[in-house]
Design a protein around this motif. Structure first.
Motif: not given
Length: 404
Positions: A237, A242, A301, A303, A328, A332
Motif C-alpha cells: 500500500d 502509509m 486507498t 485496497i 497495508s 480502505d
C-alpha cells in the motif's frame, strides 16, 4: 540483568582469556590451560546458553574453581563482569555508538598506564565490533578486560521507526535483507529424483546399476521429491496513510524482486506491477523509477479493488501456491464486502497470507477498521512492520512457514 543483555554472540576465546586473567589477578590459581578448558566447555553448551546467566555461572564455576575458599572470589569477579560488561539497549544510544568508525576506536589495556611503555592502548582492529562498558570502574584492576560485542549497523537501528531512517540506513537495511532472503521458502515439487536418503525404491536406477553386477541387485537406489522455491508475492500500500513506511517497503520489495520467485505490486487507487523496475542493479535508479511509475502514490486507498484487479489479471496466476504478503494499514475506501470477496479468492489460491500492518505493534491496537476487520479472517498471520526488528520477524516467518 536480563538474559538478552548477557553475552549472546561473544568471541568465546577472548572472553575465556579475559575472565581467567581477572580471576588470576584476584588470587584464584588459574592459567592458560584453564582458559582453553573453559573455551571448550562454552563450545559444548547448547545454542543460546551464552545468554543464560545461571547456566553460564555453573559452567564457569565447575570449570575454574577447585577450592571452596575460592568461591567467594569467583562470585565477586563473576558479578563484577556481568554487572558491568553490558551495552545500552536504547535505540538512540545504539545508533550513537555505531555511528563512529570502528577502525578509529581504541581502548587502553588496564595496567598499561602504570608501565608507561604503551600509552595508546590496544588498536580496535584486533577486536572487531567489541567494547567494554564505558562506566566500568577498573582503576584497581590489573587484568585484561572482558570483551562484549558492539551492535552492528543494522542492530543499532533495529528499533528505530522507518520514518526516522535516512537514505544510508535504508541501504544498510536492504543489504541485510539481501542476506536474509538467501534462505528462501520451499515447496515439494511434483517430480522426483534419485536421493541417497529417499524413502521409495527407484526401480529404474536400481536395474541400471545391476547391469554392472550381472543383473544381481547389489545396490538399491532410492528416490525422493524435488524441492523448489516457493513464490513470494508482496502487495504494498503506497497511499497517504502509509507514506512514512513506503520507502522502506520499497527496499523490501526490491530484495524480493531480485530473487527468481518473487513478485511485487504496489497500489493506491490502482494496481501497478513493480517487479521489472525493482530488479535493476542500481538502488537509486530502481527506487526512482518505481516512484515515478506509481502515479497514485500518497493519495487515496482502494485496497479491495486493487486486490480484485490482481486476482482477475494475468498476473493472478502468480498467487497459486505462493506466500502472499500484503503491507497495508487496512484503511480502505471500498466496501468491506468487496474486501471479503477479494480476500476469500486470494486465500483459496495461496499457500498462506501474511498481512503486515505498521500499526499492529502498538500495545492498544485492535483491527477494528472496516477493511482490516474484513480481511483478518482470511489472514494466516497479522504482524507489525514498523521497524527493522519487525522485518526480521517477518523474514523468519516467511522462511519457516510450512502450512496453514
Amino acid at each position: 540483568m536480563t538474559g538478552s543483555q548477557i553475552l549472546g554472540h561473544v568471541d568465546r576465546a577472548a572472553f575465556a582469556a579475559g575472565f581467567t586473567d581477572r580471576l588470576r589477578s584476584a588470587g584464584v590459581p588459574v592459567g592458560h590451560a584453564d582458559a582453553a578448558v573453559l573455551c571448550r566447555a562454552l563450545d559444548a553448551l547448547p545454542r543460546g546458553s551464552m545468554s543464560d546467566r545461571y547456566r553460564l555461572y555453573w559452567t564457569m564455576r565447575i570449570t575454574l574453581v577447585r577450592r571452596r575458599s575460592d568461591l567467594a572470589v569467583f562470585d565477586a569477579v563473576f558479578a563484577a563482569v556481568f554487572d558491568d560488561a553490558v551495552f545500552s539497549l536504547d535505540p538512540a544510544a545504539l545508533r550513537s555508538r555505531s555511528s563512529a568508525r570502528s577502525g578509529d576506536q581504541e581502548h587502553p589495556i588496564p595496567g598499561a598506564a602504570r608501565g608507561g611503555d604503551d600509552p595508546e592502548g590496544l588498536p580496535w582492529a584486533t577486536l572487531p565490533r567489541m567494547s567494554v562498558a564505558e562506566n566500568s570502574d577498573r582503576s584497581d584492576d590489573g587484568g585484561a578486560p572482558v570483551w562484549v560485542p558492539r551492535p552492528s549497523a543494522v542492530e543499532a537501528i533495529s528499533q528505530v521507526p522507518f520514518d526516522h531512517l535516512d537514505t544510508e540506513e535504508l541501504r544498510q537495511v536492504e543489504a541485510w535483507l539481501d542476506r536474509a532472503v538467501a534462505t528462501w521458502p520451499r515447496r515439494r515439487g511434483r517430480r522426483e529424483r534419485t536421493l541417497a536418503d529417499g524413502r521409495r525404491i527407484d526401480l529404474r536406477a536400481t536395474l541400471a546399476h545391476s547391469r554392472h553386477t550381472g543383473w544381481e541387485v547389489a545396490d538399491v537406489a532410492y528416490r525422493g521429491p524435488r524441492w523448489r522455491d516457493r513464490r513470494v508475492v508482496m502487495i504494498c500500500d503506497v497511499s497517504q496513510s502509509m507514506q512514512a513506511y513506503t520507502r522502506a517497503y520499497l527496499h523490501v520489495m526490491r530484495a524480493l524482486s531480485r530473487r527468481g520467485r518473487g513478485e511485487t505490486f504496489a497500489f493506491g487507487t490502482a494496481l501497478t506491477r513493480m517487479t521489472p523496475m525493482l530488479a535493476r542493479s542500481s538502488v537509486d535508479e530502481a527506487i526512482e523509477e518505481a516512484s515515478a511509475t506509481v502515479a497514485d502514490r500518497f493519495g487515496g486507498t482502494r485496497i479491495a479493488s486493487s486486490l480484485d484487479a490482481l486476482v482477475t489479471s494475468r498476473h493472478g496466476q502468480a498467487l497459486r501456491g505462493s506466500i502472499c504478503v500484503i503491507a497495508s494499514d487496512g484503511w480502505d475506501s471500498d466496501d468491506p464486502e468487496q474486501m471479503t470477496r477479494a480476500m476469500a479468492r486470494i486465500a483459496r489460491r495461496t499457500f498462506a497470507v501474511i498481512w503486515l500492518n505498521p500499526r499492529a505493534g502498538a500495545a492498544d491496537y485492535e483491527p477494528l477498521v472496516g477493511g482490516m476487520a474484513a480481511a483478518l479472517p482470511y489472514c494466516d498471520r497479522l504482524m507489525p512492520a514498523a521497524t527493522v526488528a519487525d522485518l526480521a520477524a517477518v523474514v523468519t516467518t516467511i522462511t519457516e512457514l510450512r502450512r496453514r
